[in-house]
Design an enzyme around this catalytic site. Structure first.
Site, PDB file in Angstrom:
ATOM      1  N   ASP A   1     -25.208   7.586  -2.386  1.00  0.00           N
ATOM      2  CA  ASP A   1     -24.427   6.743  -2.393  1.00  0.00           C
ATOM      3  C   ASP A   1     -24.625   5.393  -1.524  1.00  0.00           C
ATOM      4  O   ASP A   1     -24.294   5.699  -0.103  1.00  0.00           O
ATOM      5  CB  ASP A   1     -22.786   7.428  -2.105  1.00  0.00           C
ATOM      6  CG  ASP A   1     -21.850   6.561  -2.312  1.00  0.00           C
ATOM      7  OD1 ASP A   1     -22.270   5.163  -2.306  1.00  0.00           O
ATOM      8  OD2 ASP A   1     -20.701   7.204  -2.264  1.00  0.00           O
TER       9      ASP A   1
ATOM     10  N   ASN B   1     -21.057  -8.962 -10.778  1.00  0.00           N
ATOM     11  CA  ASN B   1     -21.098  -9.629 -11.902  1.00  0.00           C
ATOM     12  C   ASN B   1     -20.840 -11.349 -11.422  1.00  0.00           C
ATOM     13  O   ASN B   1     -20.349 -11.435 -10.226  1.00  0.00           O
ATOM     14  CB  ASN B   1     -20.240  -9.207 -13.137  1.00  0.00           C
ATOM     15  CG  ASN B   1     -18.695  -9.171 -12.515  1.00  0.00           C
ATOM     16  OD1 ASN B   1     -18.139 -10.256 -12.305  1.00  0.00           O
ATOM     17  ND2 ASN B   1     -18.099  -8.095 -12.455  1.00  0.00           N
TER      18      ASN B   1
ATOM     19  N   VAL C   1     -21.581   0.663  -9.264  1.00  0.00           N
ATOM     20  CA  VAL C   1     -21.693   0.559  -7.747  1.00  0.00           C
ATOM     21  C   VAL C   1     -20.915  -0.429  -7.152  1.00  0.00           C
ATOM     22  O   VAL C   1     -20.360  -0.512  -5.895  1.00  0.00           O
ATOM     23  CB  VAL C   1     -23.180   0.274  -7.351  1.00  0.00           C
ATOM     24  CG1 VAL C   1     -23.595  -1.033  -7.756  1.00  0.00           C
ATOM     25  CG2 VAL C   1     -23.383   0.615  -5.813  1.00  0.00           C
ATOM     26  N   ASP C   2     -20.612  -1.597  -7.706  1.00  0.00           N
ATOM     27  CA  ASP C   2     -19.622  -2.348  -7.503  1.00  0.00           C
ATOM     28  C   ASP C   2     -18.196  -2.077  -7.065  1.00  0.00           C
ATOM     29  O   ASP C   2     -17.890  -2.407  -6.161  1.00  0.00           O
ATOM     30  CB  ASP C   2     -19.543  -3.644  -8.542  1.00  0.00           C
ATOM     31  CG  ASP C   2     -18.968  -4.790  -8.229  1.00  0.00           C
ATOM     32  OD1 ASP C   2     -18.547  -5.079  -7.263  1.00  0.00           O
ATOM     33  OD2 ASP C   2     -18.661  -5.961  -9.337  1.00  0.00           O
TER      34      ASP C   2
ATOM     35  N   TYR D   1     -25.613  -2.934 -17.274  1.00  0.00           N
ATOM     36  CA  TYR D   1     -26.326  -3.753 -17.842  1.00  0.00           C
ATOM     37  C   TYR D   1     -27.608  -3.439 -18.680  1.00  0.00           C
ATOM     38  O   TYR D   1     -28.138  -4.299 -19.142  1.00  0.00           O
ATOM     39  CB  TYR D   1     -26.711  -4.953 -16.661  1.00  0.00           C
ATOM     40  CG  TYR D   1     -25.501  -5.734 -16.110  1.00  0.00           C
ATOM     41  CD1 TYR D   1     -24.417  -5.709 -16.966  1.00  0.00           C
ATOM     42  CD2 TYR D   1     -25.670  -6.740 -15.428  1.00  0.00           C
ATOM     43  CE1 TYR D   1     -23.451  -6.537 -16.694  1.00  0.00           C
ATOM     44  CE2 TYR D   1     -24.754  -7.675 -14.913  1.00  0.00           C
ATOM     45  CZ  TYR D   1     -23.461  -7.495 -15.679  1.00  0.00           C
ATOM     46  OH  TYR D   1     -22.393  -8.494 -15.189  1.00  0.00           O
TER      47      TYR D   1
HETATM   48  N1  AR6 Z   1     -24.547   4.067  -4.820  1.00  0.00           N
HETATM   49  C1  AR6 Z   1     -25.719   3.833  -5.242  1.00  0.00           C
HETATM   50  N2  AR6 Z   1     -25.866   3.402  -6.613  1.00  0.00           N
HETATM   51  C2  AR6 Z   1     -24.755   3.769  -7.541  1.00  0.00           C
HETATM   52  C3  AR6 Z   1     -23.672   3.895  -7.085  1.00  0.00           C
HETATM   53  C4  AR6 Z   1     -23.474   4.245  -5.643  1.00  0.00           C
HETATM   54  N3  AR6 Z   1     -22.218   4.337  -5.133  1.00  0.00           N
HETATM   55  N4  AR6 Z   1     -22.987   3.823  -8.099  1.00  0.00           N
HETATM   56  C5  AR6 Z   1     -23.577   3.595  -9.196  1.00  0.00           C
HETATM   57  N5  AR6 Z   1     -24.798   3.402  -8.838  1.00  0.00           N
HETATM   58  P1  AR6 Z   1     -24.171  -0.511 -12.312  1.00  0.00           P
HETATM   59  P2  AR6 Z   1     -25.383  -3.032 -13.020  1.00  0.00           P
HETATM   60  C6  AR6 Z   1     -26.079   2.990  -9.457  1.00  0.00           C
HETATM   61  O1  AR6 Z   1     -23.724  -0.141 -13.640  1.00  0.00           O
HETATM   62  O2  AR6 Z   1     -26.251  -2.286 -14.438  1.00  0.00           O
HETATM   63  C7  AR6 Z   1     -20.393  -3.267 -12.578  1.00  0.00           C
HETATM   64  O3  AR6 Z   1     -19.095  -3.180 -13.334  1.00  0.00           O
HETATM   65  C8  AR6 Z   1     -25.998   3.297 -10.896  1.00  0.00           C
HETATM   66  O4  AR6 Z   1     -26.504   4.626 -11.318  1.00  0.00           O
HETATM   67  O5  AR6 Z   1     -23.370  -0.406 -10.993  1.00  0.00           O
HETATM   68  O6  AR6 Z   1     -25.959  -4.072 -12.574  1.00  0.00           O
HETATM   69  C9  AR6 Z   1     -20.524  -4.808 -12.037  1.00  0.00           C
HETATM   70  O7  AR6 Z   1     -19.280  -5.479 -11.986  1.00  0.00           O
HETATM   71  C10 AR6 Z   1     -27.202   2.267 -11.487  1.00  0.00           C
HETATM   72  O8  AR6 Z   1     -28.577   3.057 -10.981  1.00  0.00           O
HETATM   73  O9  AR6 Z   1     -24.693  -1.955 -12.037  1.00  0.00           O
HETATM   74  C11 AR6 Z   1     -21.018  -5.576 -13.511  1.00  0.00           C
HETATM   75  O10 AR6 Z   1     -20.125  -5.956 -14.296  1.00  0.00           O
HETATM   76  C12 AR6 Z   1     -27.052   1.016 -10.576  1.00  0.00           C
HETATM   77  O11 AR6 Z   1     -26.342   1.611  -9.599  1.00  0.00           O
HETATM   78  C13 AR6 Z   1     -22.359  -4.370 -13.888  1.00  0.00           C
HETATM   79  O12 AR6 Z   1     -21.439  -3.283 -13.740  1.00  0.00           O
HETATM   80  C14 AR6 Z   1     -26.374  -0.045 -11.186  1.00  0.00           C
HETATM   81  O13 AR6 Z   1     -25.457   0.323 -12.220  1.00  0.00           O
HETATM   82  C15 AR6 Z   1     -23.387  -4.556 -13.214  1.00  0.00           C
HETATM   83  O14 AR6 Z   1     -24.200  -3.769 -14.024  1.00  0.00           O
END
Ligand code: AR6
Length: 179
Positions: A15, A29, A38-39, A130
């Site tokens: 994490d 975003n 992650v956001d 995404y």
């Molecule tokens: N630590 C590390 N990685 C993580 C964590 C964490 N705590 N939680 C999730 N991931 P995503 P995107 C991973 O969907 O595709 C949001 O709503 C996850 O498994 O977080 O760039 C934003 O506001 C994946 O491999 O981001 C945007 O609207 C990676 O982080 C949108 O999602 C990215 O997944 C961005 O989408």
């Protein structure tokens, strides 16, 4: 030379909100006002100071375009800063997604350097909601990071924090293949 760059890159599973680096990168975003994945985790764990800083940035310069990055406080997180970058939404590859994702890594690293960050941690930008294919995204992340580190002594180290097993495996394999 290349050998030393390989030694400046780490891969771990976990994490990113728990990682103690100068900067952690957020997969944000364009609104910079939070979301899921992650956001959401970063804003939850870091507290309201991060959102407040994002609001001030948006007020001053508007939304953050895809591929760009901005830097804020990390609030209550163990990191010093959060670098918010906006990855591309995957549309099949015909909308410059690869170039935009490469820009995310390059611009985040530039911002880290400009803020004297010695250590930076990245999540796997765009590979969640995404929908960017994980293998292709990992190749871009590694390629951009290697190129940047080859040309710049700072940041000293970059850590890729993989949340899922598939990304962890991809990054470990790619790192191993580096000269
Ligand atoms: N630590 C590390 N990685 C993580 C964590 C964490 N705590 N939680 C999730 N991931 P995503 P995107 C991973 O969907 O595709 C949001 O709503 C996850 O498994 O977080 O760039 C934003 O506001 C994946 O491999 O981001 C945007 O609207 C990676 O982080 C949108 O999602 C990215 O997944 C961005 O989408």
């Amino acid at each position: 030379m290349e050998n030393s760059v390989k030694n400046r890159i780490n891969v771990l599973q976990g994490d990113i909100t728990k990682v103690r680096t100068d900067a952690i990168v957020n997969a944000a975003n364009t609104s910079l006002l939070g979301g899921g994945g992650v956001d959401g985790a970063i804003h939850r764990a870091g507290g309201p100071a991060i959102l407040e800083a994002c609001r001030q940035i948006v007020e001053k310069q508007g939304c953050c375009p895809t591929g760009e990055a901005v830097i804020t406080t990390a609030g209550n997180l163990p990191a010093k800063y959060v670098i918010h970058t906006v990855g591309p939404v995957w549309h099949g590859g015909s909308r410059n997604e690869a170039e935009k994702l490469a820009n995310c890594y390059r611009n985040s690293l530039k911002l880290a350097q400009a803020n004297a960050c010695k250590t930076v941690a990245f999540p796997n930008v765009s590979t969640g909601v995404y929908g960017y294919p994980k293998a292709e995204a990992a190749e871009i992340a590694l390629k951009e990071t290697v190129a940047f580190l080859q040309q710049n002594p700072q940041p000293e180290t970059v850590t890729f924090v993989c949340f899922d097993e598939e990304n962890l495996q991809l990054y470990q394999d790619l790192l191993q293949k580096l000269p």
